[in-house]
Design a protein around this motif. Structure first.
Motif, PDB file in Angstrom:
ATOM      1  N   ALA A 116      10.240   8.425 -25.343  1.00 27.64           N
ATOM      2  CA  ALA A 116      11.542   7.811 -25.102  1.00 27.64           C
ATOM      3  C   ALA A 116      12.292   8.622 -24.045  1.00 27.64           C
ATOM      4  CB  ALA A 116      12.340   7.728 -26.392  1.00 27.64           C
ATOM      5  N   THR A 117      13.481   8.156 -23.704  1.00 28.54           N
ATOM      6  CA  THR A 117      14.273   8.789 -22.660  1.00 28.54           C
ATOM      7  C   THR A 117      15.497   9.466 -23.257  1.00 28.54           C
ATOM      8  OG1 THR A 117      13.577   7.119 -21.047  1.00 28.54           O
ATOM      9  CG2 THR A 117      15.551   8.413 -20.514  1.00 28.54           C
ATOM     10  N   VAL A 118      15.665  10.777 -22.989  1.00 31.38           N
ATOM     11  CA  VAL A 118      16.835  11.520 -23.440  1.00 31.38           C
ATOM     12  C   VAL A 118      17.818  11.642 -22.280  1.00 31.38           C
ATOM     13  CG1 VAL A 118      17.702  13.754 -24.227  1.00 31.38           C
ATOM     14  CG2 VAL A 118      15.604  12.808 -25.216  1.00 31.38           C
ATOM     15  N   THR A 126      22.109  10.055 -25.627  1.00 32.64           N
ATOM     16  CA  THR A 126      21.204   9.186 -26.377  1.00 32.64           C
ATOM     17  C   THR A 126      19.729   9.546 -26.179  1.00 32.64           C
ATOM     18  OG1 THR A 126      21.094   7.574 -24.563  1.00 32.64           O
ATOM     19  CG2 THR A 126      22.779   7.216 -26.269  1.00 32.64           C
ATOM     20  N   LEU A 127      18.948   9.179 -27.188  1.00 34.49           N
ATOM     21  CA  LEU A 127      17.499   9.026 -27.082  1.00 34.49           C
ATOM     22  C   LEU A 127      17.280   7.518 -27.071  1.00 34.49           C
ATOM     23  CD1 LEU A 127      14.507  10.261 -27.412  1.00 34.49           C
ATOM     24  CD2 LEU A 127      14.804   9.691 -29.827  1.00 34.49           C
ATOM     25  N   ALA A 128      16.916   6.958 -25.920  1.00 34.80           N
ATOM     26  CA  ALA A 128      16.917   5.507 -25.753  1.00 34.80           C
ATOM     27  C   ALA A 128      15.532   4.910 -25.980  1.00 34.80           C
ATOM     28  CB  ALA A 128      17.409   5.144 -24.354  1.00 34.80           C
ATOM     29  N   ASP A 129      15.517   3.766 -26.665  1.00 38.71           N
ATOM     30  CA  ASP A 129      14.317   2.947 -26.842  1.00 38.71           C
ATOM     31  C   ASP A 129      13.176   3.715 -27.502  1.00 38.71           C
ATOM     32  OD1 ASP A 129      15.629   0.804 -25.660  1.00 38.71           O
ATOM     33  OD2 ASP A 129      14.947   1.332 -23.654  1.00 38.71           O
ATOM     34  N   PHE A 130      13.511   4.436 -28.557  1.00 41.57           N
ATOM     35  CA  PHE A 130      12.492   5.173 -29.306  1.00 41.57           C
ATOM     36  C   PHE A 130      11.717   4.226 -30.210  1.00 41.57           C
ATOM     37  CE2 PHE A 130      11.432   7.238 -33.398  1.00 41.57           C
ATOM     38  CZ  PHE A 130      10.423   8.083 -32.941  1.00 41.57           C
ATOM     39  N   GLN A 131      10.379   4.390 -30.239  1.00 41.14           N
ATOM     40  CA  GLN A 131       9.512   3.627 -31.122  1.00 41.14           C
ATOM     41  C   GLN A 131       8.490   4.565 -31.753  1.00 41.14           C
ATOM     42  OE1 GLN A 131       8.341  -0.511 -29.625  1.00 41.14           O
ATOM     43  NE2 GLN A 131       8.728   0.522 -27.683  1.00 41.14           N
ATOM     44  N   PRO A 192       8.819  -3.350 -40.546  1.00 43.82           N
ATOM     45  CA  PRO A 192      10.162  -2.773 -40.398  1.00 43.82           C
ATOM     46  C   PRO A 192      10.589  -2.837 -38.931  1.00 43.82           C
ATOM     47  CG  PRO A 192       8.554  -1.014 -40.427  1.00 43.82           C
ATOM     48  CD  PRO A 192       7.776  -2.313 -40.628  1.00 43.82           C
ATOM     49  N   VAL A 193      11.874  -2.688 -38.684  1.00 42.56           N
ATOM     50  CA  VAL A 193      12.358  -2.567 -37.303  1.00 42.56           C
ATOM     51  C   VAL A 193      11.721  -1.330 -36.679  1.00 42.56           C
ATOM     52  CG1 VAL A 193      14.379  -2.169 -35.842  1.00 42.56           C
ATOM     53  CG2 VAL A 193      14.516  -3.761 -37.770  1.00 42.56           C
ATOM     54  N   SER A 194      11.232  -1.480 -35.451  1.00 39.85           N
ATOM     55  CA  SER A 194      10.405  -0.431 -34.861  1.00 39.85           C
ATOM     56  C   SER A 194      10.958   0.150 -33.561  1.00 39.85           C
ATOM     57  CB  SER A 194       9.001  -0.985 -34.584  1.00 39.85           C
ATOM     58  OG  SER A 194       9.081  -2.096 -33.700  1.00 39.85           O
ATOM     59  N   LYS A 195      12.123  -0.278 -33.130  1.00 37.92           N
ATOM     60  CA  LYS A 195      12.684   0.226 -31.872  1.00 37.92           C
ATOM     61  C   LYS A 195      14.182   0.434 -32.025  1.00 37.92           C
ATOM     62  CE  LYS A 195      12.519  -0.750 -26.886  1.00 37.92           C
ATOM     63  NZ  LYS A 195      12.037  -1.724 -25.865  1.00 37.92           N
TER      64      LYS A 195
END
Length: 361
Positions: A116-118, A126-131, A192-195
């Protein structure tokens, strides 16, 4: 039916008696912030609640961004690596000589490891779009901490309290019914929600809409259930690390194929009778197939949830994601009970009838 028993995890404080000597690389800073050439910035780290794998013994590095009194980046994503009892970086960072505060945002593992992107600056943290990785064995324990400090902390160091920002999930199973043999080859945590995006400032998640399945398959290392609940994860303590969320359960009675992507647990399983008669699945499917049960837990960050699946009185539902069978010998349709109701009998004994029989001698 399967009865998942949710065992709450007791929190425990794990004190990391580690002083992390933070080092600093050159970076742009507000011109009114001077550099003090005394002791380098250092930290005392404390783990808040233990979710899974990150402990005093095995933490090897973390990443730090510091903002100065003007909310400008003093240093960004600096890596600090364990060196004996300390964590150090090269070159070293020093406190502003004017005594002003620095605000620290700390996380582990790296953004690259998290996939992901910090971004941490004056406007975004933010830590964006973590999966989480879809393969459970590849998932990471994401920990963060925030703190402020100044030159007055030069001797004692800044105290960092790390918290686990994911939920840990373990699945156990047992069977006390000696009439059946259950062999397990894998587990799935379904839909479950994954992102999501993590906010370092509020230590909270903003969930997206994407859902997925998480699996651990261990063909060749099957586990046979008995009367003692035991982990059916691929490796002991190698549990899932997933996004905190309120699960919405799969409704097997009205949505057998799970078109609404409700949450469930599933076990890849082979069922026979004690005498070896095949029960599930049919031969055309293979030796193993999934048995599922709906779940609606509210997963909290930093908590471990242990589900115990009890096969003693049933085997759950057929996998909701199984294609509808075209083989006429396969009776197992998505969402249907695997075993149904237990075999039972009604009994009527016909009374003896007297029959007279004369026999000549």
């Amino acid at each position: 039916m399967l009865n998942p028993l949710i065992n709450s995890l007791m929190k425990k404080q794990l004190f990391l008696m580690v002083v992390a000597a933070l080092a600093m690389a050159s970076c742009s800073k507000d011109e009114s912030t001077g550099i003090n050439n005394g002791n380098a910035i250092d930290f005392r780290a404390v783990m808040q609640t233990r979710a899974s794998e990150t402990t005093t013994a095995n933490i090897t590095n973390f990443f730090v961004t510091a903002l100065d009194k003007n909310n400008a980046n003093y240093f960004t994503n600096a890596e600090f690596t364990k060196d004996g009892a300390f964590f150090t970086s090269t070159p070293a960072y020093y406190w502003p000589s004017d005594g002003s505060n620095l605000s620290f945002f700390v996380y582990s593992p790296s953004a690259a490891d998290l996939g992901a992107t910090v971004t941490i600056n004056s406007t975004t943290k933010t830590l964006a779009d973590f999966q989480p990785a879809t393969t459970i064995a590849d998932q990471k324990d994401f920990i963060t901490a925030t703190a402020t400090g100044s030159k007055t902390d030069e001797a004692a160091g800044v105290a960092l309290t790390f918290g686990h920002r994911l939920s840990q999930i373990e699945i156990k199973a047992k069977n006390t019914n000696d009439g059946y043999v259950y062999k397990v080859q894998g587990v799935r945590i379904g839909q479950p929600v994954s992102k999501a995006t993590f906010d370092f400032g509020t230590a909270s998640w903003q969930l997206g809409a994407v859902k997925t399945n998480y699996e651990a398959i261990y063909a060749g290392s099957e586990k046979i259930l008995n009367g003692t609940a035991a982990s059916i994860m691929a490796v002991a303590d190698d549990n899932a690390m997933l996004l905190p969320q309120q699960l919405t359960a799969w409704t097997s009675d009205t949505d057998k194929s799970n078109t609404n992507k409700g949450a469930y647990l599933a076990v890849k399983i082979n069922i026979t009778t004690r005498d070896g008669a095949r029960v599930y699945p049919v031969a055309s499917v293979g030796e193993y197939d999934w048995a599922a049960v709906a779940v609606n837990t509210n997963w909290q960050a930093g908590q471990k949830y242990t589900y115990t699946l009890d096969f003693s009185n049933g085997a759950g539902k057929v996998d909701p994601e199984k294609p509808t069978p075209t083989d006429p010998t396969d009776p197992f349709k998505p969402g249907e009970d695997i075993l149904g109701s237990p075999i039972k009998f009604t009994v009527e004994v016909t009374p003896w009838a007297d029959v007279a029989q004369d026999v000549n001698m």
